[in-house]
Design an enzyme around this catalytic site. Structure first.
Site, PDB file in Angstrom:
ATOM      1  N   LYS A  36      60.872  55.193  40.169  1.00 23.36           N
ATOM      2  CA  LYS A  36      61.868  54.969  39.108  1.00 23.36           C
ATOM      3  C   LYS A  36      61.891  56.077  38.056  1.00 23.36           C
ATOM      4  O   LYS A  36      62.943  56.351  37.487  1.00 23.36           O
ATOM      5  CB  LYS A  36      61.657  53.604  38.454  1.00 23.36           C
ATOM      6  CG  LYS A  36      60.372  53.462  37.680  1.00 23.36           C
ATOM      7  CD  LYS A  36      60.152  52.014  37.234  1.00 23.36           C
ATOM      8  CE  LYS A  36      58.885  51.915  36.405  1.00 23.36           C
ATOM      9  NZ  LYS A  36      58.423  50.545  36.240  1.00 23.36           N
ATOM     10  N   ARG A 131      55.243  40.332  29.347  1.00 19.57           N
ATOM     11  CA  ARG A 131      56.519  40.822  29.836  1.00 19.57           C
ATOM     12  C   ARG A 131      56.973  39.791  30.858  1.00 19.57           C
ATOM     13  O   ARG A 131      57.004  38.608  30.551  1.00 19.57           O
ATOM     14  CB  ARG A 131      56.406  42.244  30.393  1.00 19.57           C
ATOM     15  CG  ARG A 131      57.763  42.961  30.374  1.00 19.57           C
ATOM     16  CD  ARG A 131      57.704  44.403  30.861  1.00 19.57           C
ATOM     17  NE  ARG A 131      57.609  44.486  32.313  1.00 19.57           N
ATOM     18  CZ  ARG A 131      57.645  45.630  32.996  1.00 19.57           C
ATOM     19  NH1 ARG A 131      57.766  46.767  32.351  1.00 19.57           N
ATOM     20  NH2 ARG A 131      57.561  45.636  34.308  1.00 19.57           N
TER      21      ARG A 131
END
Ligand code: PLP
Length: 575
Positions: A36, A131
């Protein structure tokens, strides 16, 4: 070399991936290589796959599309928890996704059923980083959805650390993850394939032998790309830290006082800079700025170069200890993860390959693939003889090896494309320079490294693909407008950036003399010759396909094509 540019050493990335895969394999852990930070670069992905990663991890569907369009079929895990609206695309593009919401799982299940697929899901457990993930108490209802949906397969549980709050993975936390996995197995009577323990931040635990045995997957980007310990930022001595280098050019070098003169206000980015008085200093300006990079993430490779500050477009460096630099010199910087992401995304930063692959010597031999009847033609034999006289060997058929320049001569475009994709060894990153009056099957090539030149016709479907994928397509109208030199400059830029060279496709329909009926519409003799000379000068020619000539082609047309191709080859050899 134009600057600024980001040079990417695929060998370093492959070596790092192999080192991480090796250490993980010894602990029974497979590695998902995370691309990514590179915007889903297919080249970086292939380097990781070369290093032996079991699959790829991405956070953005656009990046996954880029990988898929480049022909990468390896399993892809969607790392960012999918949105409901993306569910159908996640199912069609990715093999696995990480999940934490019932509504999303339901949407994925529906999409998978509609597409006649089974989508693998990993349910994320929240382990303190706050998260993604569910608390252990909410785990069973989510797993229930995954287990009972015909479109889904619950492949495992996962956790993530060191992302939102900097919470470290520990043996104790991972033991909890394993316990949860075992509870899920007992409850649903299934065996989970995967317990995915986290990211690069888990590698120190693995090195210490403290990863619980059931943890059998890690998703690693940072350490493969950066060669560093993700927790401390210290270099790891078993990995390479030189995979990426950002280069800019020195555009000013002058002695100036280190203190500003006059009243100071805040800069355009809302900061009020402060400086230390060090007297007069030799200051340089590098053609990089905050628009391209995150200044804080750069480190000059030369220890005598200090970064002072930066504005949008100017990076100011202190060269007092490095007076050997001069205007026009390249200044090289290492990048942290954030700077790397930004450099990859900046359209102003050119991406180029470095390392052994890029430095590899040009071809020494032409390997010809042609219909025996066309091969036997006198014109063809003369052409091959001329190539020999240039000092290149000739082989016919067989496997393409190092130092070979393949020359395909199929009568049609479709089979050429098949040959290019099947004959070339996988690991070679090649662009495609398609000189043809039609896009043909080229629209299926990797769009980032494809250029179409000399188009006079395209189907509505082809036009749509060209537009949607941002393919560089230069029509005859464009060439009339900007000239062949500029057209070729753009095209060669596209096919050589981020590649180890390119394959030239020259179709009979594109230019004068090669196809007797199309004398006026295509490229003129001079334009074709100039285009070929620029191909030779680029130094990137790695393969040629001469298409549109059957064994009965007119002798004059064959000779014209051979002449053009000699320009593409010849200048290169003399140069
Ligand atoms: C980004 C990401 C990773 C990879 O993290 P690195 O620090 O680059 O190794 C792994 N898992 C998830 C869920 C991610 O978002």
């Amino acid at each position: 070399m134009p600057t600024p540019s980001l040079s990417i050493d695929l060998d370093a990335i492959a070596a790092n991936a192999a080192a991480v895969v090796g250490r993980c394999a010894a602990a029974g852990v497979r590695v998902i290589g995370v691309t990514k930070a590179t915007g889903g670069s297919p080249q970086v992905a292939r380097a990781m796959l070369r290093g032996g990663v079991a699959g790829l991890g991405e956070s953005r569907l656009d990046n996954v599309r880029r990988l898929r369009r480049a022909g990468i079929g390896a399993p892809v895990t969607m790392l960012r928890i999918p949105s409901v609206t993306e569910a159908a695309d996640v199912v069609s593009l990715c093999d696995v996704s990480l999940n934490s919401e019932a509504l999303v799982l339901e949407a994925l299940g529906r999409a998978a059923e509609e597409q006649g697929r089974v989508h693998d899901v990993i349910v994320m457990v929240e382990m303190g980083d706050r998260r993604e993930g569910v608390a252990p108490a909410e785990l069973m209802p989510l797993c229930e959805i995954a287990v009972s949906s015909p479109g889904l397969r619950l492949t495992g549980l996962g956790a993530n650390f060191m992302c939102a709050s900097g919470v470290l993975p520990t043996e104790a936390k991972l033991a909890v993850l394993v316990e949860e996995a075992e509870r899920v197995e007992a409850r649903f009577g299934v065996r989970l394939d995967t317990v995915s323990g986290g990211n690069s931040a888990n590698l120190p635990l693995l090195e210490a032998g403290a990863l619980p045995p059931r943890i059998n997957e890690l998703r690693v980007g940072f350490s493969i790309l950066r060669g560093e310990n993700a927790i401390t930022g210290a270099p790891l001595d078993w990995l390479r830290g030189d995979a990426f280098t950002l280069e800019g050019e020195l555009v000013e070098m002058k002695t100036k006082p280190s203190m500003p003169e006059g009243e100071t206000g805040i800069d355009a980015f809302g900061n009020r800079p402060s400086f230390e008085d060090r007297g007069d200093r030799v200051r340089g300006i590098v053609n990089l700025g905050r628009v391209d990079i995150r200044l804080e993430g750069l480190t000059a490779r030369d220890p005598d170069v200090e970064i002072t500050t930066a504005s949008s477009d100017h990076l100011i460096v202190d060269l007092t200890g490095a007076r050997r630099f001069a205007v026009g010199d390249t200044v090289a910087f290492g990048l942290d993860y954030g700077a790397l992401v930004q450099a990859f995304l900046s359209p102003y930063v050119e991406k180029r390959l470095a390392g052994r692959d890029a430095a590899e010597a040009g071809p020494g031999r032409v390997r010809v693939f042609a219909d025996p009847a066309l091969l036997a033609r006198e014109e063809t034999q003369d052409f091959l003889q001329a190539i020999r006289e240039f000092g290149l060997g000739i082989e016919t058929g067989g496997e393409i090896g190092p130092g070979d320049l393949p020359l395909w001569m199929p009568p049609d475009r479709g089979p050429t494309w098949e040959q290019i994709t099947t004959d070339l060894p996988d690991r070679v990153e090649l662009g495609l320079l398609w000189l043809d009056s039609e896009p043909g099957p080229a629209v299926a090539a990797e769009p980032d490294t494809l250029a179409l030149v000399g188009l006079r016709a395209a189907t509505p479907e082809q036009s749509e693909i060209i537009r949607r994928h941002g393919i560089l397509a230069l029509t005859m109208e464009d060439i009339d407008l900007i000239g062949i030199r500029e057209a070729m400059r753009r095209a060669l830029g596209r096919v050589t950036a981020m590649t180890e060279g390119f394959v030239l496709v020259l179709d009979a329909s594109v230019g004068r003399g090669m196809e007797p009926d199309e004398m006026e519409a295509g490229l003129s003799y001079r334009e074709c010759s100039t285009a070929m000379e620029l191909v030779a000068q680029s130094g990137g020619l790695r393969g040629i396909a001469m298409t549109g000539f059957d064994p009965d082609a007119q002798g004059a047309a064959l000779k014209a094509a051979h002449g053009y191709l000699m320009s593409a080859l010849g200048k290169r050899i003399l140069g």
